[in-house]
Design a protein around this motif. Structure first.
Motif, short mmCIF file in Angstrom:
data_model
loop_
_atom_site.label_atom_id
_atom_site.label_comp_id
_atom_site.label_asym_id
_atom_site.label_seq_id
_atom_site.Cartn_x
_atom_site.Cartn_y
_atom_site.Cartn_z
N LEU A 166 0.87 -1.18 0.00
CA LEU A 166 0.00 0.00 0.00
C LEU A 166 0.90 1.22 0.00
N ASN A 167 0.80 2.05 -1.00
CA ASN A 167 1.71 3.18 -1.12
C ASN A 167 1.19 4.40 -0.36
N ARG A 168 0.94 4.18 0.92
CA ARG A 168 0.47 5.28 1.78
C ARG A 168 0.83 4.97 3.22
N ARG A 169 1.56 5.89 3.84
CA ARG A 169 2.01 5.70 5.22
C ARG A 169 0.92 6.09 6.21
N GLY A 170 1.17 5.75 7.48
CA GLY A 170 0.30 6.22 8.56
C GLY A 170 -0.78 5.20 8.92
N PHE A 171 -1.60 5.59 9.90
CA PHE A 171 -2.69 4.72 10.37
C PHE A 171 -4.00 5.09 9.69
N SER A 172 -4.38 6.36 9.79
CA SER A 172 -5.57 6.87 9.10
C SER A 172 -5.18 8.09 8.29
N THR A 173 -5.75 8.21 7.09
CA THR A 173 -5.31 9.27 6.18
C THR A 173 -5.95 10.62 6.48
N SER A 174 -6.99 10.63 7.31
CA SER A 174 -7.60 11.92 7.68
C SER A 174 -8.41 11.79 8.95
N LEU A 175 -8.62 12.93 9.60
CA LEU A 175 -9.43 13.02 10.82
C LEU A 175 -10.60 13.95 10.50
N LEU A 176 -11.82 13.38 10.53
CA LEU A 176 -13.01 14.13 10.13
C LEU A 176 -13.97 14.30 11.30
N CYS A 177 -14.79 15.35 11.21
CA CYS A 177 -15.87 15.55 12.17
C CYS A 177 -17.16 15.05 11.53
N SER A 178 -17.80 14.06 12.14
CA SER A 178 -19.03 13.50 11.59
C SER A 178 -20.21 14.45 11.76
N ASN A 179 -20.05 15.49 12.56
CA ASN A 179 -21.13 16.47 12.78
C ASN A 179 -21.11 17.58 11.73
N CYS A 180 -19.94 18.24 11.55
CA CYS A 180 -19.86 19.37 10.62
C CYS A 180 -19.10 19.05 9.34
N GLY A 181 -18.44 17.90 9.30
CA GLY A 181 -17.71 17.50 8.09
C GLY A 181 -16.35 18.14 7.94
N GLU A 182 -15.90 18.89 8.93
CA GLU A 182 -14.59 19.56 8.85
C GLU A 182 -13.46 18.54 9.00
N ALA A 183 -12.44 18.67 8.17
CA ALA A 183 -11.26 17.80 8.25
C ALA A 183 -10.10 18.58 8.86
N ARG A 184 -9.22 17.86 9.53
CA ARG A 184 -8.02 18.49 10.09
C ARG A 184 -6.97 18.58 8.98
N ASP A 185 -6.87 19.75 8.38
CA ASP A 185 -5.94 19.97 7.28
C ASP A 185 -4.63 20.55 7.78
N CYS A 186 -3.58 20.35 6.98
CA CYS A 186 -2.29 20.96 7.29
C CYS A 186 -2.40 22.48 7.09
N PRO A 187 -1.91 23.28 8.03
CA PRO A 187 -1.97 24.74 7.86
C PRO A 187 -1.04 25.25 6.77
N ASN A 188 -0.07 24.41 6.36
CA ASN A 188 0.93 24.85 5.38
C ASN A 188 0.70 24.28 3.97
N CYS A 189 -0.09 23.21 3.87
CA CYS A 189 -0.26 22.51 2.59
C CYS A 189 -1.74 22.22 2.34
N SER A 190 -2.06 21.99 1.07
CA SER A 190 -3.45 21.70 0.68
C SER A 190 -3.73 20.21 0.80
#
Length: 777
Positions: free
Chosen positions: A474-498
């Motif tokens: 699997l060409n992807r590191r880490g445990f989970s690829t994103s952290l989402l809020c199931s209430n508002c749908g907001e994702a925890r994005d990097c402040p420096n990158c898209s």
């Protein structure tokens, strides 16, 4: 008529003589220039000045200096290090100052390598001093690291037993050490002997003070493989296809000035490495040296083992250059190569600049790999640099791959490269059977889609029962690829990158794989304040955890950039896997190519779609290559291999052609698409990136540059509009792209450089130029 024929013959003979004389003079031109005593020299300073400077040479230093020498020169009000790129009899420059010193006893950059650097400067549109950073490792340029010195105990005069017994009554520990020294036949490191007899340095110093022992300081080499034992091996019997391919290479070794690069297209497991080994042996027999390039550091331990074993009869014949060496090891390996004590160099892309003398052969294994492309200036491709260096040094070059790049394979079809083909695996091994698992159907069967499909899980269980090994990719590191809020749908994005931040369970942190930013995992959603955070997606860390849970009796290990941070981690994991101590190996692309493990009979590709739908014209090609390469790890022993490919797009041409191991079919349909869209190999491309912390300045600068370029090139080249990059923000910088395409790449590079030289950019705006880009993100 007879007179005309005679005249033609005379003209031809004169032309041949002139050509021979010219080539003979060119062969000795570098040596002649290095030996002359120059009055002036032209120097490239180790700073971002983008200019060359002339200096005077004092008579006392004239004999020691030449093209390629390192010198210390006065620059403004300080001293600076630089490299001599030309010797001059006179100079028109004003205010010329003399150099301060010559660093080292001899030039460290050869004439051919310097010529290669000048070509790179023109082709890749970057200053020569930037290229010099690649030609010379930092540890060599700065000269701050020297040879490691160590104290050796000399056997010295004969020590009689009476002297030892006399000493034993007063100083038993000294007597014990003196007795051990008396048995030495050759000098031995003092530290090694003291460890052997469990005594300290104070005891040794007491013997030295008594005049009973002599110590001498000597330089020792820091060999990265000093503690390893390599079993000597002999040449293997080649099959007919291998024999034909090897003959083509040896014929090129005999007359390299007339030959073309050779593309060795062999299916996975077809014995390309054995051809490399025998071709290098033939090169050494001719008194010449060789470079072997591998795309990944993870491949280096296995490659080094095979080469050290095959050339065990040649002391110190094999040197290694890669980024995981310590500064001291890199210093010693580089100087071993420069002193001609090593005649074979193995390494990643920077090893293409190894200072070998009398170079006879360059091999680029897995030539299609994107890791051969440098992402910082100078943005060179090691494969292309290898081809040019071979032309300059008049040596053979071999490009090997089971899935050649479209550019290389196209060059073989138009006669620019010679093609050698291996269609069968060695020992009549069968190509692995590839099974496509449609994840859409899996989702319909199960409410929650698991990481491993039912078919793949059952196949792993079968292999464990048979004591066979499995690789999961699997060409992807880490445990989970994103952290989402199931209430508002907001994702925890990097402040420096898209991009979204990836959760790593081992460190319990959120991390950006592009800029390295890390953050703590919040307990509640920062946007809405609700306790509704969920983890989405998965990486290799979660695959490892899931597999360990499903198969608790199996030994599972992971190979990715997170788990392989220690210097020896690659080698230790691969050795344990080969020894059968690991049942299931989970990893990213570092396990996808070049590795040979006969007991691996199953390969599972967890998600084949990760790179397939990226906004890049090479996305399909990369997916096809990766699937084919990963699948090739299976079935290399007596037991047939099996590959499971999990995908949401099972009818993609990249997946279907890979399934049937049909490179020719994929090449034909992909080439048609490239020609229709004017993409490489039919046109060269230059990608210009304009970036700034301020989005409006980056956009305005990019649009201004686009207008100036359009005026400069007219209708001779294709020019795209300045648009936001697919990855719009990276490391805190907003990015805009301009893509140029055309056939006359050197002319296009020159126009781009001239346009940028005339267009001053704001201080907070950076422009980068990537010739023949491999990433359009």
């Amino acid at each position: 008529m007879r007179v005309i024929v005679i005249v033609i013959v005379i003209v031809i003979e004169n032309w041949r003589k002139i050509k021979f004389d010219y080539e003979h003079e060119r062969d000795h031109d570098y040596e002649a220039k290095a030996m002359m005593k120059p009055s002036f020299i032209r120097v490239v300073i180790d700073r971002g000045i983008h200019r060359e400077f002339d200096y005077a040479v004092p008579e006392t230093l004239a004999e020691r200096i030449g093209v390629g020498s390192r010198v210390r020169v006065p620059f403004r009000d300080k001293s600076a290090l630089g490299t001599v790129v030309a010797t001059l009899e006179q100079s028109d420059a004003k205010g010329i100052r003399p150099i301060e010193a010559v660093v080292g006893e001899a030039p460290i950059v050869s004439g051919p390598v310097l010529e290669l650097g000048k070509w790179m400067s023109d082709y890749y549109c970057c200053p020569l001093e930037t290229v010099m950073r690649s030609l010379l490792p930092q540890v060599i340029r700065k000269g701050e690291v020297g040879w490691k010195k160590q104290l050796f105990i000399q056997p010295g005069h004969k020590i009689d037993n009476g002297e030892i017994e006399k000493l034993r009554r007063r100083a038993p520990r000294q007597a014990e050490l003196l007795e051990a020294i008396a048995q030495l036949k050759t000098p031995m490191p003092a530290a090694k002997l003291l460890r052997k007899v469990s005594l300290d340095n104070q005891t040794l110093r007491a013997l030295v003070k008594r005049g009973l022992v002599e110590l001498r300081e000597e330089a020792i080499e820091r060999d990265p493989h000093a503690d390893e034992q390599f079993v000597a091996t002999a040449n293997l019997q080649l099959n007919l296809e291998q024999t034909v391919a090897l003959k083509k290479i040896t014929d090129t070794l005999a007359a390299p000035e007339k030959a073309r690069p050779i593309l060795l297209h062999g299916v996975t497991g077809s014995g390309k490495t054995e051809i490399y080994l025998q071709a290098i042996a033939a090169t050494l027999e001719r008194g010449r040296s060789a470079i072997m390039l591998v795309p990944e550091i993870s491949l280096t331990p296995q490659t080094v083992e095979r080469f050290k074993g095959r050339f065990a009869h040649l002391h110190d014949a094999v040197a290694v250059l890669h980024s995981h060496l310590s500064e001291g090891e890199r210093h010693d390996e580089w100087h071993k190569i420069h002193a001609a004590r090593a005649r074979i160099v193995i390494g990643a892309r920077s090893a293409v600049f190894a200072p070998l003398k009398n170079l006879g052969l360059i091999i680029v294994d897995e030539e299609h790999e994107t890791t051969y492309k440098q992402e910082e200036a100078p943005r060179y491709h090691a494969r292309d640099v290898a081809v040019v260096r071979a032309k300059i040094e008049k040596c053979a070059v071999v490009l090997g791959s089971a899935t050649p790049s479209l550019e290389s394979y196209y060059n073989s079809t138009i006669g620019k490269y010679d093609l050698a083909t291996l269609t069968q695996r060695v020992d009549e091994q069968q190509m692995p059977l590839m099974r496509i698992v449609d994840l859409r159907q899996e989702r319909r069967k199960e409410k929650t889609l698991s990481i491993l499909s039912e078919r793949l899980s059952q196949a792993i269980a079968d292999r464990l029962e048979k004591r066979e090994q499995t690789i999961l990719f699997l060409n992807r590191r880490g445990f989970s690829t994103s952290l989402l809020c199931s209430n508002c749908g907001e994702a925890r994005d990097c402040p420096n990158c898209s991009v979204a931040l990836t959760f790593h369970r081992q460190s319990s942190r959120l991390s950006c794989h592009l800029c390295g930013h890390t953050a703590a995992v919040p307990k509640k959603c920062p946007a809405c304040g609700k306790d509704a955070l969920i983890y989405a997606g998965f990486g290799t860390e979660k695959v490892e955890a899931t597999v360990s849970h499903l198969f608790p009796k199996a030994t599972v290990r992971r190979m990715d950039a997170d788990s392989m941070s220690r210097k020896q981690a690659y080698r230790e994991t691969l050795l344990n896997f080969r020894a059968g101590k690991i049942d299931i190996l989970v990893g990213t692309q570092m396990i996808a190519k070049g590795l040979h493990f006969p007991n691996v009979t199953l390969v599972g590709i967890i998600n084949a779609d990760l790179a397939l739908h990226l906004p890049d014209f090479r996305a399909g090609e990369r997916t096809f290559q990766l699937l084919t390469q990963v699948a090739g790890r299976a079935g290399r022993g007596e037991t047939a291999g099996e590959v499971f490919v999990q995908t949401y797009t099972p009818f993609s041409p990249s997946i279907q052609f890979a399934r049937h191991h049909d490179f020719a079919g994929y090449f034909e349909q992909e080439l048609e698409f490239r020609e229709r869209c004017d993409f490489p190999p039919f046109k060269h491309a230059i990608l210009i990136t304009v970036r700034s912390a301020h989005e409006t300045r980056a956009k305005f600068s990019a649009e201004t540059l686009e207008r100036r370029l359009r005026e400069a090139i007219g209708g001779r080249f294709m020019l795209s509009a300045a648009t936001a990059a697919p990855l719009a923000k990276l490391q805190g910088q907003f990015r805009f792209h301009i893509l140029l395409r055309g056939e006359a790449i050197l002319r296009l590079s020159r126009l781009v450089r001239e346009t940028l030289d005339k267009l001053p950019m704001p201080e907070d705006v950076t422009v980068t130029i990537d010739v023949d880009p491999y990433q359009l993100l």
